[in-house]
Scaffold this active site. Structure first.
Site, PDB file in Angstrom:
ATOM      1  N   ASP A   1       0.586  -0.966  -0.384  1.00 13.81           N
ATOM      2  CA  ASP A   1      -0.124  -0.326   0.044  1.00 13.81           C
ATOM      3  C   ASP A   1       1.229   1.685  -0.163  1.00 13.81           C
ATOM      4  O   ASP A   1       1.739   1.542   1.034  1.00 13.81           O
ATOM      5  CB  ASP A   1      -0.798  -0.377   1.514  1.00 13.81           C
ATOM      6  CG  ASP A   1      -1.459   1.047   1.229  1.00 13.81           C
ATOM      7  OD1 ASP A   1      -2.882   1.245   0.484  1.00 13.81           O
ATOM      8  OD2 ASP A   1      -2.418   1.375   2.072  1.00 13.81           O
TER       9      ASP A   1
ATOM     10  N   HIS B   1      -4.393  13.507   1.387  1.00 16.77           N
ATOM     11  CA  HIS B   1      -4.830  13.034   2.423  1.00 16.77           C
ATOM     12  C   HIS B   1      -2.938  12.667   2.950  1.00 16.77           C
ATOM     13  O   HIS B   1      -3.349  12.867   4.888  1.00 16.77           O
ATOM     14  CB  HIS B   1      -4.688  11.494   2.275  1.00 16.77           C
ATOM     15  CG  HIS B   1      -4.921  10.255   3.649  1.00 16.77           C
ATOM     16  ND1 HIS B   1      -5.775   9.774   3.886  1.00 16.77           N
ATOM     17  CD2 HIS B   1      -3.627   9.582   3.494  1.00 16.77           C
ATOM     18  CE1 HIS B   1      -5.126   9.165   4.559  1.00 16.77           C
ATOM     19  NE2 HIS B   1      -3.721   8.863   4.968  1.00 16.77           N
TER      20      HIS B   1
ATOM     21  N   GLU C   1     -10.760   3.717   4.115  1.00 10.67           N
ATOM     22  CA  GLU C   1      -9.685   4.296   3.245  1.00 10.67           C
ATOM     23  C   GLU C   1     -10.115   4.074   1.789  1.00 10.67           C
ATOM     24  O   GLU C   1     -10.043   3.463   1.241  1.00 10.67           O
ATOM     25  CB  GLU C   1      -8.884   4.569   3.145  1.00 10.67           C
ATOM     26  CG  GLU C   1      -7.812   4.314   4.871  1.00 10.67           C
ATOM     27  CD  GLU C   1      -5.737   4.658   5.045  1.00 10.67           C
ATOM     28  OE1 GLU C   1      -5.800   3.800   4.123  1.00 10.67           O
ATOM     29  OE2 GLU C   1      -6.244   5.204   5.880  1.00 10.67           O
TER      30      GLU C   1
ATOM     31  N   GLU D   1      -9.618   3.938  -2.135  1.00  8.63           N
ATOM     32  CA  GLU D   1      -7.568   4.227  -2.534  1.00  8.63           C
ATOM     33  C   GLU D   1      -8.228   3.284  -4.043  1.00  8.63           C
ATOM     34  O   GLU D   1      -9.748   2.554  -4.251  1.00  8.63           O
ATOM     35  CB  GLU D   1      -7.147   3.615  -1.793  1.00  8.63           C
ATOM     36  CG  GLU D   1      -6.943   3.644  -0.599  1.00  8.63           C
ATOM     37  CD  GLU D   1      -5.786   3.300  -0.278  1.00  8.63           C
ATOM     38  OE1 GLU D   1      -4.658   2.272  -1.040  1.00  8.63           O
ATOM     39  OE2 GLU D   1      -4.748   3.101   0.902  1.00  8.63           O
TER      40      GLU D   1
ATOM     41  N   ASP E   1      -8.815   0.182   2.617  1.00 12.08           N
ATOM     42  CA  ASP E   1      -7.853  -0.435   3.625  1.00 12.08           C
ATOM     43  C   ASP E   1      -7.975   0.293   4.426  1.00 12.08           C
ATOM     44  O   ASP E   1      -7.903   0.751   5.243  1.00 12.08           O
ATOM     45  CB  ASP E   1      -6.779   0.923   2.386  1.00 12.08           C
ATOM     46  CG  ASP E   1      -5.362   0.282   3.580  1.00 12.08           C
ATOM     47  OD1 ASP E   1      -5.383  -0.515   4.827  1.00 12.08           O
ATOM     48  OD2 ASP E   1      -4.714   1.021   4.344  1.00 12.08           O
TER      49      ASP E   1
ATOM     50  N   ARG F   1      -7.624   3.081  13.493  1.00 13.07           N
ATOM     51  CA  ARG F   1      -6.622   4.741  13.808  1.00 13.07           C
ATOM     52  C   ARG F   1      -6.261   4.383  14.965  1.00 13.07           C
ATOM     53  O   ARG F   1      -5.179   5.103  15.292  1.00 13.07           O
ATOM     54  CB  ARG F   1      -7.961   5.536  13.854  1.00 13.07           C
ATOM     55  CG  ARG F   1      -7.926   6.077  11.967  1.00 13.07           C
ATOM     56  CD  ARG F   1      -7.380   5.559  11.241  1.00 13.07           C
ATOM     57  NE  ARG F   1      -7.708   6.213   9.630  1.00 13.07           N
ATOM     58  CZ  ARG F   1      -7.086   6.138   8.659  1.00 13.07           C
ATOM     59  NH1 ARG F   1      -5.330   5.506   9.044  1.00 13.07           N
ATOM     60  NH2 ARG F   1      -7.978   6.518   7.487  1.00 13.07           N
TER      61      ARG F   1
ATOM     62  N   GLN G   1      -3.310   2.447  15.325  1.00 10.30           N
ATOM     63  CA  GLN G   1      -2.644   3.123  14.442  1.00 10.30           C
ATOM     64  C   GLN G   1      -1.372   4.003  14.726  1.00 10.30           C
ATOM     65  O   GLN G   1      -0.085   4.298  14.737  1.00 10.30           O
ATOM     66  CB  GLN G   1      -3.233   3.690  12.612  1.00 10.30           C
ATOM     67  CG  GLN G   1      -2.067   4.589  11.576  1.00 10.30           C
ATOM     68  CD  GLN G   1      -2.568   4.250  10.857  1.00 10.30           C
ATOM     69  OE1 GLN G   1      -3.921   5.029  10.879  1.00 10.30           O
ATOM     70  NE2 GLN G   1      -1.718   5.207   9.772  1.00 10.30           N
TER      71      GLN G   1
ATOM     72  N   LYS H   1      -3.720  -2.560   9.730  1.00 10.53           N
ATOM     73  CA  LYS H   1      -4.252  -2.665   8.415  1.00 10.53           C
ATOM     74  C   LYS H   1      -4.488  -4.238   8.260  1.00 10.53           C
ATOM     75  O   LYS H   1      -4.636  -4.357   7.328  1.00 10.53           O
ATOM     76  CB  LYS H   1      -3.241  -1.855   7.611  1.00 10.53           C
ATOM     77  CG  LYS H   1      -2.567  -0.224   7.799  1.00 10.53           C
ATOM     78  CD  LYS H   1      -4.190   0.359   7.544  1.00 10.53           C
ATOM     79  CE  LYS H   1      -3.800   2.093   7.386  1.00 10.53           C
ATOM     80  NZ  LYS H   1      -3.946   2.767   6.559  1.00 10.53           N
TER      81      LYS H   1
ATOM     82  N   THR I   1      -8.679  -5.636   3.899  1.00  9.23           N
ATOM     83  CA  THR I   1      -7.898  -4.866   2.797  1.00  9.23           C
ATOM     84  C   THR I   1      -9.288  -5.811   2.246  1.00  9.23           C
ATOM     85  O   THR I   1      -8.847  -7.101   1.043  1.00  9.23           O
ATOM     86  CB  THR I   1      -6.970  -4.944   2.597  1.00  9.23           C
ATOM     87  OG1 THR I   1      -6.201  -3.916   2.669  1.00  9.23           O
ATOM     88  CG2 THR I   1      -6.693  -3.469   1.363  1.00  9.23           C
TER      89      THR I   1
ATOM     90  N   GLU J   1      -9.980  11.687   8.551  1.00 10.44           N
ATOM     91  CA  GLU J   1      -9.685  13.311   7.853  1.00 10.44           C
ATOM     92  C   GLU J   1     -11.509  14.140   7.827  1.00 10.44           C
ATOM     93  O   GLU J   1     -11.071  15.460   8.359  1.00 10.44           O
ATOM     94  CB  GLU J   1      -9.514  13.487   6.452  1.00 10.44           C
ATOM     95  CG  GLU J   1      -8.462  12.744   5.679  1.00 10.44           C
ATOM     96  CD  GLU J   1      -8.422  12.260   4.858  1.00 10.44           C
ATOM     97  OE1 GLU J   1      -7.780  12.993   3.786  1.00 10.44           O
ATOM     98  OE2 GLU J   1      -8.585  10.945   4.515  1.00 10.44           O
TER      99      GLU J   1
HETATM  100 MN    MN Z   1      -4.124   3.441   3.160  1.00  4.59          MN
END
Ligand code: MN
Length: 437
Positions: free
Chosen positions: A138, A145, A209, A211, A243, A247, A250, A263, A267, A384
């Site tokens: 990834d 972002h 996410e 993507e 993804d 958080r 993370q 992560k 996915t 975000e």
């Molecule tokens: Mn990602």
């Protein structure tokens, strides 16, 4: 540079009527592949091609219809459910198959009476991943972002100095790449709140996410660098990619070695592989904002400057359990365009990935990184959109969200639109959050 051919002709129509409806994801100009079979059977897997509201079964199609010279050998692996063999053959073979399918499905084709018997109802099918995914990487190519999230984690230093020079990435987990439509179980993890010691339990900050995933066709040998020109020829297809991210895991684990358990639990990708050839009318020049450094020579080529970037529109939609119970439709959380969001092109990601001699293999999956727009409200993640969980979003039915709750269904959609081209869809990728267990 001429990228398009007769298969992209906007005037081309299909004898499969539904494919000619304006706005359909799967007109004859698209022709995406998936690995499938009729649900609930022990039938062998085969590759199918989406056309309008139907799927052309390539196993039946090889048995039922005559095909032109030289195409039989290419259809054989597809009939047997093996997309990887054709992916590994490279662009000349990809083009031959696309041209044959386009002619066979076009209005007036003399194969139509045979192929009519080979159309399946997509609602009666089950899908598998399109190929074996050896490795999943990834990237972090979405600059808006990177800037917004960087500011949340490091207010004084949002964009690290390597960002304009290095396509940043990390090695993800191939074994937990899932097909769209399933449940995503809320993971457990070690998190650190205000208490002096970390805790272990169900995570609270479950996020998505927005993507794109890039399917690698032909691989490269260990030690063989893939230059920018060759990199283009390694790119087989794209999919919207979610993804899923924890958080709170993370934030506690990411230094010093980057994402790991935040992560690797899930996915999601679409079963449909839209080919790079289908994207030809939506290729655009690669451009950097004025004043930004230009890429080093190994990440630069004339072709990349002329048409390395992709004009793909992306959207994230949410339907909560309460909305489902009240029969309310999903609400769009955000939208962005890959052209504006991506700081690096797909070819640059491949050239960089192999620049140390690392060998990519057929079926490898590369994520672009979260593709957020530049404006507030265009974030490709709840991290975000909720300013790091500090400002909840208010949904149309009055519910609040900072991160995903159990019962939420999150759907990513992607499509391409441009003047003079027929719109094509990349399908959708959804997942429903199940409670931790
Ligand atoms: Mn990602």
């Amino acid at each position: 540079m001429q990228l398009t051919d007769a298969t992209h002709d906007p005037a081309l129509t299909s004898w499969v009527e539904s494919a000619n409806a304006p706005g359909h994801d799967f007109p004859i100009q698209n022709l995406p592949y998936a690995r499938l079979r009729v649900a609930g059977t022990d039938d062998s897997w085969r590759i199918g091609v989406a056309i309008g509201d139907h799927v052309l079964d390539l196993q039946l199609a090889t048995q039922q219809s005559p095909w032109g010279e030289g195409i039989g050998g290419l259809l054989e692996p597809l009939a047997a459910g093996d997309l990887a063999t054709v992916m590994a053959l490279g662009p000349r073979a990809w083009k031959l198959v696309r041209e044959a399918l386009s002619m066979a499905l076009a209005e007036g084709s003399d194969q139509a009476p045979f192929l009519e018997l080979c159309l399946l109802d997509p609602h009666r099918l089950e899908y598998s991943l399109p190929c074996r995914i050896g490795d999943y990487t990834d990237f972090y190519a979405g600059i808006h972002h990177a800037r917004t999230v960087g500011a949340l984690f490091r207010p004084d230093n949002p964009l690290l100095p390597n960002y304009p020079w290095v396509p940043i990435g990390y090695h993800g987990r191939a074994s937990s790449v899932l097909l769209e439509g399933g449940t995503i179980q809320r993971p457990f993890g070690q998190t650190k709140g205000d208490a002096p010691e970390p805790a272990f339990g169900p995570i609270r900050r479950l996020d998505y996410e927005l993507e794109l995933g890039l399917w690698i066709g032909a691989g490269n040998d260990l030690g063989q660098r893939v230059d920018m020109t060759a990199a283009e020829a390694r790119l087989f297809g794209v999919t919207p990619l979610n993804d899923w991210s924890a958080r709170d895991i993370q934030a506690w684990e990411y230094q010093p070695l980057g994402p790991f358990l935040a992560k690797s639990f899930a996915t999601s990708v679409s079963p449909w592989v839209v080919t790079f050839e289908a994207l030809a009318p939506f290729r655009r020049p690669f451009q950097r904002p004025a004043g930004d450094p230009q890429p080093l020579p190994y990440l630069d080529s004339t072709r990349n400057r002329e048409c390395g970037a992709l004009d793909i529109h992306l959207e994230a939609w949410l339907q909560t359990a309460q909305m489902k119970a009240a029969r309310q439709p999903a609400v769009r959380l955000s939208q962005a365009n890959a052209l504006e969001a991506a700081y690096w092109t797909p070819a640059q990601l491949v050239a960089h990935h192999t620049s140390n001699g690392c060998n990519l293999q057929v079926g490898d999956l590369l994520g672009t990184g979260t593709l957020s727009g530049s404006q507030p409200g265009q974030g490709g993640s709840l991290l975000e959109l909720s300013s790091g969980g500090k400002v909840p979003l208010t949904l149309p039915d009055g519910e609040k969200r900072t991160f995903l709750e159990d019962g939420d269904t999150l759907t990513l959609k992607a499509f391409c639109e441009a003047p003079g081209a027929v719109r094509i869809g990349l399908g959708s990728v959804s997942g429903t959050i199940a409670p931790a267990a």
